[in-house]
Structure formats: C-alpha cells, structure tokens
Scaffold this active site. Structure first.
Site, PDB file in Angstrom:
ATOM      1  CG  HIS A   1     -28.435 -43.178  15.665  1.00  0.00           C
ATOM      2  ND1 HIS A   1     -27.373 -43.879  16.165  1.00  0.00           N
ATOM      3  CD2 HIS A   1     -29.427 -43.358  16.574  1.00  0.00           C
ATOM      4  CE1 HIS A   1     -27.693 -44.467  17.301  1.00  0.00           C
ATOM      5  NE2 HIS A   1     -28.937 -44.155  17.581  1.00  0.00           N
TER       6      HIS A   1
ATOM      7  CG  HIS B   1     -30.352 -51.496  19.655  1.00  0.00           C
ATOM      8  ND1 HIS B   1     -31.514 -51.834  20.290  1.00  0.00           N
ATOM      9  CD2 HIS B   1     -29.971 -50.309  20.195  1.00  0.00           C
ATOM     10  CE1 HIS B   1     -31.826 -50.894  21.184  1.00  0.00           C
ATOM     11  NE2 HIS B   1     -30.904 -49.963  21.143  1.00  0.00           N
TER      12      HIS B   1
ATOM     13  CE1 TYR C   1     -32.546 -46.652  24.326  1.00  0.00           C
ATOM     14  CE2 TYR C   1     -32.262 -49.031  24.174  1.00  0.00           C
ATOM     15  CZ  TYR C   1     -32.229 -47.778  23.594  1.00  0.00           C
ATOM     16  OH  TYR C   1     -31.877 -47.646  22.280  1.00  0.00           O
TER      17      TYR C   1
ATOM     18  CG  HIS D   1     -28.363 -41.166  19.586  1.00  0.00           C
ATOM     19  ND1 HIS D   1     -27.336 -42.004  19.953  1.00  0.00           N
ATOM     20  CD2 HIS D   1     -29.510 -41.835  19.899  1.00  0.00           C
ATOM     21  CE1 HIS D   1     -27.827 -43.121  20.451  1.00  0.00           C
ATOM     22  NE2 HIS D   1     -29.155 -43.046  20.442  1.00  0.00           N
TER      23      HIS D   1
ATOM     24  CG  HIS E   1     -33.399 -43.002  23.902  1.00  0.00           C
ATOM     25  ND1 HIS E   1     -34.066 -43.763  22.987  1.00  0.00           N
ATOM     26  CD2 HIS E   1     -32.122 -42.870  23.409  1.00  0.00           C
ATOM     27  CE1 HIS E   1     -33.259 -44.092  21.997  1.00  0.00           C
ATOM     28  NE2 HIS E   1     -32.062 -43.556  22.225  1.00  0.00           N
TER      29      HIS E   1
ATOM     30  CD  GLU F   1     -29.144 -45.951  23.611  1.00  0.00           C
ATOM     31  OE1 GLU F   1     -29.045 -47.065  23.061  1.00  0.00           O
ATOM     32  OE2 GLU F   1     -29.332 -44.891  22.982  1.00  0.00           O
TER      33      GLU F   1
END
Length: 311
Positions: free
Chosen positions: A201, A248, A257, A154, A216, A267
């Site tokens: 996502h 997260h 990251y 992503h 990112h 990432e």
C-alpha cells in the site's frame, strides 16, 4: 510494473504543538535527517536513504494532525495531464508555486471527498543519501542514528466517503485496490488499502465521520530485527506505544505504532508482500479485523485506541 504516472509518496506536512519537541522526536529518536528551515518556521526532514530533499515537514500549530500528503509523479507533462484529469473529474485544483516548499517545484493541490488535501508534484532537489553513486557503500553513519527508517512509506487517513475516494484514486490517479475490510453488515467497505506501485500500500483510508483526520504516517524499516530495535529505542526515550511489536494479517506487515509528543501516531513498519494490478484484492470481513487477526495477528483482537484515536 512500469513506473509511470504517480510514482510514490513524496512528503507529508505534519502539525505539531511544540516545534522543537517535534524536531527532537523525528530527528533524534526516529533518526531522520534535518535538511532545512524556511521563513515560515517550518522544519524539513528526510529519511537517510531517501534521495530527495525532504519527505516530512513539521509546522507548529495549536492542534496536531496533517495539513497535506503528497505524491511524486514522473515528470512535468504527467503533472499537467493529471491536473487536467482531476479538473475533468470535477475537482477544483490549486497550483502552488515552486519554492513555496523548500527545494520543491510546482505542486497541484486538491481536496478529496474524505476532507484531506492531496498534492502532486514532479520535481524536488535531489540531495542524495550520503553515498557515492559509483561503487557505493551499503550504508552511511546516518543509518545508525536513532531508529533510522529508510523512507516515508505510506499513510492511513480517516474520513468520510471512502467509496468516492477509492473511485478517484483508481479511475483518475491510477492506483489499484490491494486489500479491503467490509463493513459490519457485510456491505460496503470500511477500510481500503491502495497502491500506485507494487508495494502492498501507498495510502489507506478508513471510513470515519470526521473529515481530514490522520491515523498514522509510516516509516519503512528493512527487517523484523530493526522493528524490535525500534521498540527498544522508543522505550529508552519513553515514547508512548499504541500497539506492538506485532504483525498484521492485513498486508502481512510487521509493526510498532507509537505517538509523537503532539499525539500524532506514527508507525515503524517492515514486510508486506508485493502485489500487482492484476491481483484479486484481498477481502477481510469486519469480524476478521479482530478475531481473524487482521489488525493484530498474534493476539487476534481489536485495540480500542488504534480504532478511535486520530489527529
């Protein structure tokens, strides 16, 4: 869910300040496979388990950042329909001829309200992942080179007008909202996470005054142990790390990251849950981004560099 319409992230073209430094980073440290170079001087790479010819294109430039991010769609009829839908919605589209990117068919390019260029395409040469399709082994030697992510997963983009961006992606392209962060006043959305699949996502946006910015690109790993191994490899190669290894609260992803030699953040990511379009979106307050562990669940704090540094 049935896989129709927009299928998945397909490729990103990234600007790097020194091409060979960028190639060494993404090929030798991250562990992507170099698949070609074109007459424009661009370098093409893929993750070892991706079937298509490329997912990352590097272009040398005097400034870092992203040129465009692309999604693969089901077929040519879908591409034609989505182009008409975008035009009816009021966007100007551009047809990029087949072959302008190596081994890639026609692409439909358009600019979204955040100032980013997005592309759709239906065909790209399948070069495989090095495994036979009958009775294959579980991995190839390429899976042991560098960090060795399995796919481009992503991206997170920073720019203005993300309410309009969400409307476009959901009403025209068939995405759905998975998670969001409310603004400091509790009104509006400061950040959104959107999916076209049942991944947590496929693209995300943060409200930001400057258009067209990259936060990112994310590359998928398969376990927490692989994320920790990625941290070792980054350290051994003196790659500067922004955050992590950590987890997260948002998306439940486990992550590191770091920055490539040009200052583009990338990432190494694993985890997350599997949402469906009928799920109610998860909402985070702005305070929840920090104290609630939305960004960094173990430390429950904000990291200034993560919120402010973009290319």
């Amino acid at each position: 869910m049935a896989m129709t319409g927009v299928l998945r992230p397909g490729h990103a073209q990234l600007r790097v300040l020194n091409l060979e430094e960028g190639v060494r980073h993404y090929r030798d440290v991250l562990g992507m496979v170099e698949t070609g170079r074109d007459a424009q001087g661009r370098v093409y790479l893929k993750c070892w388990d991706e079937r298509d010819h490329n997912s990352l294109i590097l272009r040398e430039s005097d400034r870092a950042g992203i040129d465009f991010f692309a999604f693969k769609v089901l077929d040519e009829a879908t591409l034609d329909k989505l182009e008409r839908d975008l035009q009816e919605y009021g966007l100007t589209t551009e047809r990029i001829p087949a072959g302008e990117l190596m081994e890639t068919g026609e692409r439909v390019r358009f600019e979204i309200p955040s100032g980013h260029k997005i592309e759709l395409y239906a065909t790209k040469t399948q070069v495989g992942n090095g495994l036979q399709v009958t009775n294959p082994a579980p991995w190839t030697p390429a899976a042991e080179k560098g960090i060795a992510p399995v796919r481009l997963d992503h991206c997170l983009l920073y720019g203005p007008n993300i309410a309009e961006v969400k409307k476009l992606f959901c009403e025209v392209l068939g995405f759905y909202l998975v998670e969001r962060v409310l603004g400091p006043d509790g009104e509006g959305e400061a950040a959104i996470w959107l999916s076209c699949s049942h991944k947590v996502h496929d693209i995300a946006f943060v409200e930001h005054p400057e258009p067209g910015k990259l936060h990112h690109l994310s590359f998928l790993l398969e376990s927490w142990e692989e994320v920790l191994r990625a941290g070792d490899i980054l350290a051994m190669n003196k790659v500067p790390i922004d955050i992590g290894p950590t987890r997260h609260g948002i998306t439940r992803g486990c992550t590191i990251y770091a920055w490539d030699p040009s200052g583009n953040r990338f990432e190494t990511f694993m985890g997350g849950y599997q949402p469906y379009p009928d799920y109610e979106p998860t909402t985070w307050t702005f305070d929840g981004l920090g104290e609630g562990g939305g960004l960094d669940y173990p430390q429950r704090k904000l990291h200034e560099s993560f919120l402010t540094v973009v290319t």
